[in-house]
Write an enzyme that holds these catalytic residues in place. Structure first.
Site, PDB file in Angstrom:
ATOM      1  CG  ASP A 674      86.886  15.522  51.733  1.00 30.62           C
ATOM      2  OD1 ASP A 674      86.233  16.107  52.583  1.00 30.62           O
ATOM      3  OD2 ASP A 674      87.733  14.642  51.201  1.00 30.62           O
ATOM      4  CE  LYS A 678      89.582  14.604  53.472  1.00 35.34           C
ATOM      5  NZ  LYS A 678      89.852  13.416  52.808  1.00 35.34           N
TER       6      LYS A 678
END
Ligand code: ADP
Ligand code: ASP
Ligand code: MG
Length: 811
Positions: A674, A678
């Site tokens: 994740d 990002k």
């Protein structure tokens, strides 16, 4: 003296008829009351006659229906009394029945018989109104409204009519009485046979009488509050235009604004008799007035009108420019056959000319032109005539568009942004009307978008499709529902949720879904898959559409391209598209820019924190991002901040999931995946070309935890608790804390767990907070720091909401 006309709905039933009585009887001075047939009766008479012609016996029951409707009205309005003018109605019914039986026996319906049959509508309604109004006298238009046949078409015999009307109403002005006149019907000057002024012609009757008698004013009483900015049946936000000029009204009525029959404006215009449009159902509403000069207060665009049965005929050829008289031949041949051309576009190269004609005469027009230019087409100097069906034409109208630069620019740019392409357009030097042709399927959307962007509506609208109703989507719907009214009042922004979808089900409603019961509405919705979701969203073809992706689905992310192609903006909490292969990300951004729509994904990093917007703002102002250090996993922060002597590692992971801080599968967070996504998004927005594989990821959990099924993962997780506790004690003793950091520096990209000593800005970072340090050319010695809640459904939903609102500023 005044002339007032009541339309079909105004005289169609007892309720409005009582208003008619009050309106007419409350006037001083003499009054001419023109009436239409009871609403729908003209259509029913025609239907009945056609059935009889075809030998369909059901014409009899249709006739009985007409009869019953009139008799019922007589009984409710006049208590069944058949004295005075209504005494003739039974005889008329008989006459009508005989005519219909004749049509049925012979199996033919000549135009003059149809005109006779249809005339009963007004003849009967006027008798009911005359009987209802105290002291009213019935006048017979068959003796003074005269028509002639010109080029096969029935036209008003203006001169004859004017003198006959004057004669028929001689002395009436001083009588202070009420004259009731059936509208629409007339007789042929030569043959004396019954004719009519065309559908909607009662307005014309009223106007002819008003002009001939130099009336003070003409009032058209109908079923809407006035002349509206657009057709109220299509544009819900249309509103009444207080004042408009004759020229504007003609432009709008000639082109679909059904509120007045277009020829009705011609007689009163030269005499400057004002025309008031009023609502019989709401007599106290101010209504609209049409007069010679438009009000100085009106906007540049006064109104919009449209027709949806248009065709374009194109005559072209490379050597057409050299052929003399092509245009005159085109118009002559069409005029000879009574075909009217409502729009003409010719390029300056003169190699083609496109003509707008109504669908019902398009094939004939094409045939006639093919024949006219047979020779040129066969020798190749001209191409075969082309015909384009299924079109609509829209006109925007306003006296103040003249010398007002930018109207056409704005018009075409908002249409373009909504994916509507212009097939042909025309504007004359009067600059009072810009007309353009589009695909019929885009008509509703085009009208809405134009209405909205020229501030004809009180509100600006955004139409939202919310996809994904997990924690973020659910919160978002709650926030929209709570804020809607305030946004409407304070920002004039109307948010309509027109679609809600979850993985396999969706509900759609172009008028807006009632958010108080969206869960029930969705439960009652229909089955969907990504392809049908796409078709539904695109197929609804709604203006200012925004697709809001609150899922984590790659299938949903793969729909963005099609949405952009169709003028639909996307707001994504879903990170998949922005972190996908660089070429895809770049292509999506470029496509959105090209289509003039928005692709916003601020919540992809740091939930509601303004990180991506800040990076963009810095770059747009000429700054350069040199380094980014970021703690952007709210989940990992939560985990490392919660970890304590009492709460082991495995429990912190469970808590993160339960409290909505982690991805549905927490391994996406634990693996750093994740954060990598990002980081890739941040880097790209900062101007770097990077893919997920370019990021060096240092894992802090053994690899096998990521390769097993999720149930096994949960089972094995407590096995790591002891090791984490040992390390935690060490860190605590050294006054250090763990942070999972994403770094962009010197062309290198990495994510990993680092230790920070007390005093470092990353050391104090409560709960699930995020922190981003931006080092730029301008923010060099002291990097810019953005810090705050970086996870959680409500802040993420608020961030999505903010992205949605920011679209309203450009729409
Ligand atoms: P009547 O029977 O009273 O003559 P019409 O049906 O002929 O009434 O005309 C009124 C209708 O025109 C309205 O009910 C409305 O739906 C339609 N209409 C279309 N465009 C406009 C517009 N721009 N303003 C007002 N009404 C319009
Ligand atoms: N009754 C006629 C029609 O329906 C005329 C009118 O209503 O103006 O067209
Ligand atoms: Mg009408």
């Amino acid at each position: 003296m005044k002339v007032i006309k009541f339309g079909g709905t105004s005289v169609g039933s007892a309720g409005p008829l009582r208003n008619v009585k009050e309106i007419a009887e409350s006037r001083d001075g003499s009054l001419v009351v023109v009436v239409s047939a009871l609403g729908g009766v003209t259509d029913t008479l025609l239907e009945c006659a056609r059935k009889a012609e075809k030998g369909d016996e059901s014409y009899k029951s249709v006739f009985e229906g007409i009869k019953e409707r009139h008799l019922n009205l007589i009984s409710s309005i006049l208590g069944g009394s058949c004295d005075g003018p209504v005494s003739e109605i039974p005889g008329m019914m008989k006459e009508l029945e005989t005519l219909l039986d004749g049509v049925s026996t012979l199996g033919v319906l000549p135009p003059k018989t149809a005109a006779q049959i249809v005339s009963f509508g007004e003849r009967m309604s006027s008798r009911i109104v005359a009987a209802m109004l105290d002291g009213a006298v019935l006048f017979d238009p068959l003796t003074f409204i005269k028509t002639r046949v010109v080029e096969g078409r029935t036209m008003l015999d203006g001169e004859k009519t004017e003198s006959l009307v004057k004669k028929a109403f001689e002395g009436f002005d001083k009588s202070h009485g009420i004259a009731v006149v059936p509208g629409f019907i007339s007789t042929d000057t030569l043959s004396g046979e019954i004719t009519n002024l065309g559908r909607g012609g009662s307005d014309y009757t009223a106007s002819i009488i008003a002009a001939a008698l130099d009336a003070e004013s003409l009032e058209i009483w109908t079923d809407v509050d006035g002349f509206m900015t657009a057709d109220p049946r299509i544009i819900k936000t249309s509103y009444v235009i207080d004042e408009l000029s004759f020229a504007e009204a003609m432009e709008l009525c000639n082109f679909g604004a059904k509120v007045i029959y277009p020829p009705a404006l011609y007689p009163v215009y030269p005499k400057d008799i004002p025309v008031h449009i009023k609502n019989t159902f709401n007599p106290s509403a101010k209504g609209s007035v049409i007069r010679r000069e438009s009000s100085p207060l009106t906007r540049a665009v006064t109104g919009i009108s449209s027709i949806d049965n248009a065709c374009l005929i194109t005559v072209s050829g490379a050597s057409m420019a050299g052929i003399i008289g092509v245009d005159s031949r085109i118009f002559n041949v069409l005029a000879h056959h009574g075909i009217s051309v409502f729009l003409v576009c010719q390029s300056s190269s003169e190699t083609n000319i496109s003509l707008g004609v109504m669908e019902d005469c398009a094939d004939l027009a094409c045939e006639l032109l093919e024949k006219e230019f047979e020779h040129e087409i066969s020798e190749g100097s001209m191409s075969p005539v082309q015909i384009h069906h299924g079109l609509a034409t829209v006109a925007i109208v306003g006296e103040k568009m003249k010398r007002n630069a930018g109207i056409a620019g704005k018009l075409f740019s908002v249409l373009g942004r909504n994916g509507i392409s212009i097939i042909a357009c025309a504007q004359g030097t009067e600059e009072r009307n810009i007309s353009f042709v589009i695909e019929k399927k885009h008509l509703r959307k085009a009208l809405n978008v134009i209405h909205d962007s020229f501030f004809l509506s009180v509100y600006q609208e955004l139409n939202l499709f919310i996809c994904g109703i997990g924690t973020v989507g659910g919160q978002l719907l709650g926030q929209i529902s709570a804020q809607r009214e305030k946004l409407m009042k304070e920002r004039n922004l109307k948010l309509n949720v027109v679609g809600i979808a979850r993985s396999n089900r969706g509900v759609f409603d172009r008028d807006g879904i009632d958010l108080s019961g969206w869960r029930e509405a969705l439960a009652g919705g229909r089955e969907l898959n990504p392809a049908t979701l796409r078709d539904e969203v695109i197929g609804m073809n709604i203006f200012n559409s925004v697709f809001v992706d609150c899922t984590a689905s790659s299938e949903v992310a793969s729909l963005y391209k099609d949405f952009f192609e169709h003028g639909i903006s996307v707001v994504a909490a879903n990170k998949i598209a922005a972190s996908s292969e660089y070429g895809n990300y770049a292509a999506l951004k470029a496509l959105a820019r090209k289509r003039g729509v928005k692709y916003l994904f601020e919540t992809n990093v740091g939930a509601g924190l303004p990180i991506i917007n800040t990076i963009n703002a810095l770059r747009n102002s000429g700054d350069k991002i040199q380094k980014i250090e970021a703690v952007v996993s709210g989940t990992l922060n939560f985990i490392f901040n919660t970890l304590s002597e009492d709460i082991p590692f495995s429990q912190t992971v469970r808590m993160a999931k339960e409290q909505g801080f982690s991805e549905p599968d927490p391994r996406i967070d634990l693996s750093g995946k994740d954060v990598i996504r990002k980081l890739v998004i941040l880097a790209r927005e900062a101007g770097f070309v990077v893919n997920q594989e370019d990021v060096d990821a240092r894992l802090f959990i053994p690899k096998e935890f990521f390769d097993c099924p999720i149930e096994e993962f949960w089972e094995k997780l407590p096995g790591l608790d002891a090791a984490f506790e040992k390390e935690r004690r060490r860190l605590a003793a050294e006054h250090k804390r763990w942070r999972f950091v994403a770094r962009i520096e010197d062309g290198k990209y990495s994510v990993g767990l680092d230790e920070f000593v007390e005093g470092h800005s990353f050391y104090v970072l409560e709960g699930s907070n995020n922190i981003v340090l931006l080092t730029t050319e301008r923010y060099h010695e002291h990097p810019m720091l953005i810090q705050g809640y970086g996870a959680g459904a409500s802040v993420t939903a608020a961030g999505v909401f903010a992205d949605i609102i920011s679209i309203a500023n450009i729409a």
